[in-house]
Scaffold this motif. Structure first.
Motif, PDB file in Angstrom:
ATOM      1  N   THR A 161       0.675  97.858  32.271  1.00 58.01           N
ATOM      2  CA  THR A 161       1.208  99.227  32.196  1.00 58.01           C
ATOM      3  C   THR A 161       2.286  99.286  31.121  1.00 58.01           C
ATOM      4  O   THR A 161       3.158  98.415  31.032  1.00 58.01           O
ATOM      5  N   HIS A 162       2.181 100.339  30.311  1.00 53.09           N
ATOM      6  CA  HIS A 162       3.049 100.520  29.148  1.00 53.09           C
ATOM      7  C   HIS A 162       3.908 101.770  29.338  1.00 53.09           C
ATOM      8  O   HIS A 162       3.519 102.668  30.082  1.00 53.09           O
ATOM      9  N   LEU A 163       5.022 101.817  28.597  1.00 52.77           N
ATOM     10  CA  LEU A 163       5.887 102.994  28.640  1.00 52.77           C
ATOM     11  C   LEU A 163       6.002 103.582  27.237  1.00 52.77           C
ATOM     12  O   LEU A 163       6.175 102.842  26.259  1.00 52.77           O
ATOM     13  N   ALA A 164       5.895 104.894  27.161  1.00 50.02           N
ATOM     14  CA  ALA A 164       6.163 105.612  25.901  1.00 50.02           C
ATOM     15  C   ALA A 164       7.018 106.816  26.265  1.00 50.02           C
ATOM     16  O   ALA A 164       7.091 107.202  27.446  1.00 50.02           O
ATOM     17  N   SER A 165       7.680 107.415  25.275  1.00 49.12           N
ATOM     18  CA  SER A 165       8.430 108.631  25.587  1.00 49.12           C
ATOM     19  C   SER A 165       8.328 109.606  24.421  1.00 49.12           C
ATOM     20  O   SER A 165       8.024 109.227  23.289  1.00 49.12           O
TER      21      SER A 165
END
Ligand code: MAN
Length: 348
Positions: A161-165
């Motif tokens: 699982t990856h995070l972007a904003s």
């Protein structure tokens, strides 16, 4: 339980999007994250496309080659008894599992929450070695004035699982892998509790074959710790085989409500709800005995992978849950359920 399904369902389907690559077909537009942005409803759609097979015996998998800047095709024969093709989503060889489709994320906008325009601008594409089999199932949470997106990266290393904003759904900052393999169905709470950010996540135990929801804390949204087991599949019930968080949790006077998916013995994916304590979110107050949304309509029971309703996002507004959900891994649909009905199902 009164479930209002839009008469426009499915809102968006695979036929509404052109494939990106020559020789590919779009098989699904589904499992979208949702947000309110400048008065509009934004969906971040998962678009899945697959290489068209030359004949009935051949199954192809597309894998990104980032060095060459193209998609490489891998070819498998249905006659090969070492390969398991029983799940239409997967090609399981003795040494590696491949996906039969490859996904990216694309923005759609609407002023009424029902009629959407799909855009090319603001798409998120696989771009690194943890994403070479595609990126999937985005969830969006608005935290401290910015939209945070958790999404699944699939690669030869497993499911991460990856995070972007983003501030505008046009450009994104990537923050990297936040949960290592195999871990997905990650949703973020939209505010700090006891000074920390919180996430639900779904690690898989290969030894025990368990799919359970856990809860973790973070001070920066990137490094997660203090992991606790939150809930397991419920023996003999609608969610007896697998569970995973769905939409980001929302806050009510009774506590945090999480709409999650559960899988039963027949492989049906349904949605249910769990109520978590408002200040100690690792404490479960109650959980629905029965699902709140079951695959019943044709577009939910039939498709690329039938009998699936799967949400990655809902908007909680005026005491209504406006749920956007993937139907049969093929299309996006919309259903509305009142908070009162969900609280009744939670016996609150
Ligand atoms: C998994 C994920 C989802 C998908 C469901 C049903 O949980 O891959 O993306 O919608 O299965 O196929």
């Amino acid at each position: 339980m009164q479930v209002y399904r839009s008469s426009n369902n499915p809102l968006i389907s695979s036929g509404d999007v052109e494939p990106n690559f020559d020789g590919f077909e779009v098989i699904g537009v589904f499992n979208a994250g949702v947000a309110r942005f400048k008065g509009e409803t934004i969906l971040l759609l998962r678009i899945a496309e697959r290489p068209i097979s030359p004949d009935a015996d051949t199954v192809l998998a597309g894998v990104y080659d980032f060095e060459k800047g193209c998609i490489e095709l891998k070819s498998f024969s249905r006659q090969d008894s070492d390969i398991d093709f029983s799940d239409p989503r997967l090609i399981k060889t003795p040494t590696m599992t491949y996906l039969t489709s490859i996904s990216h994320l694309r923005v759609a906008r609407s002023s009424d929450g029902i009629n959407f325009t799909i855009e090319n601008e603001g798409s998120i594409w696989p771009e690194n070695e943890y994403e070479d089999f595609g990126i999937e199932d985005p969830r969006i949470t608005f935290i401290d004035g910015r939209y945070y997106i958790t999404y699944v990266g699939v690669s030869r290393y497993g499911v991460t699982t990856h995070l972007a904003s983003t501030a505008d759904f046009k450009s994104y900052e990537r923050h990297g892998v936040i949960f290592y393999p195999d871990n997905k169905d990650v949703v973020l709470f939209h505010e700090k509790i006891n000074g920390c950010y919180w996430a639900l996540h779904r690690p898989v135990s290969p030894l025990f074959g368990r799919h359970q929801i856990w809860i973790a804390e973070s001070s920066d949204l990137k490094c997660w710790g203090c992991h606790r087991h939150l809930m397991s599949p419920a023996a003999g019930k609608w969610d007896s085989v697998k569970i995973g968080a769905g939409a980001a949790p929302f806050k009510t006077d009774a506590g945090w409500i999480e709409v999650y998916h559960g899988v039963d013995k027949e492989g049906h994916y349904c949605l249910g709800a769990v109520l978590l304590d408002s200040s100690e979110p690792w404490r479960i107050i109650s959980r629905t005995d029965e699902p709140i949304l079951v695959p019943e309509a044709d577009y939910e029971t039939q498709g690329f992978f039938g009998n699936v309703v799967f949400t990655c996002g809902l908007l909680f507004e005026q005491d209504k849950l406006n749920i956007y959900y993937g139907a049969a891994d093929t299309a996006i649909a919309y259903a509305q359920i009142s908070l009162n009905d969900v609280l009744k199902a939670l016996k609150v």
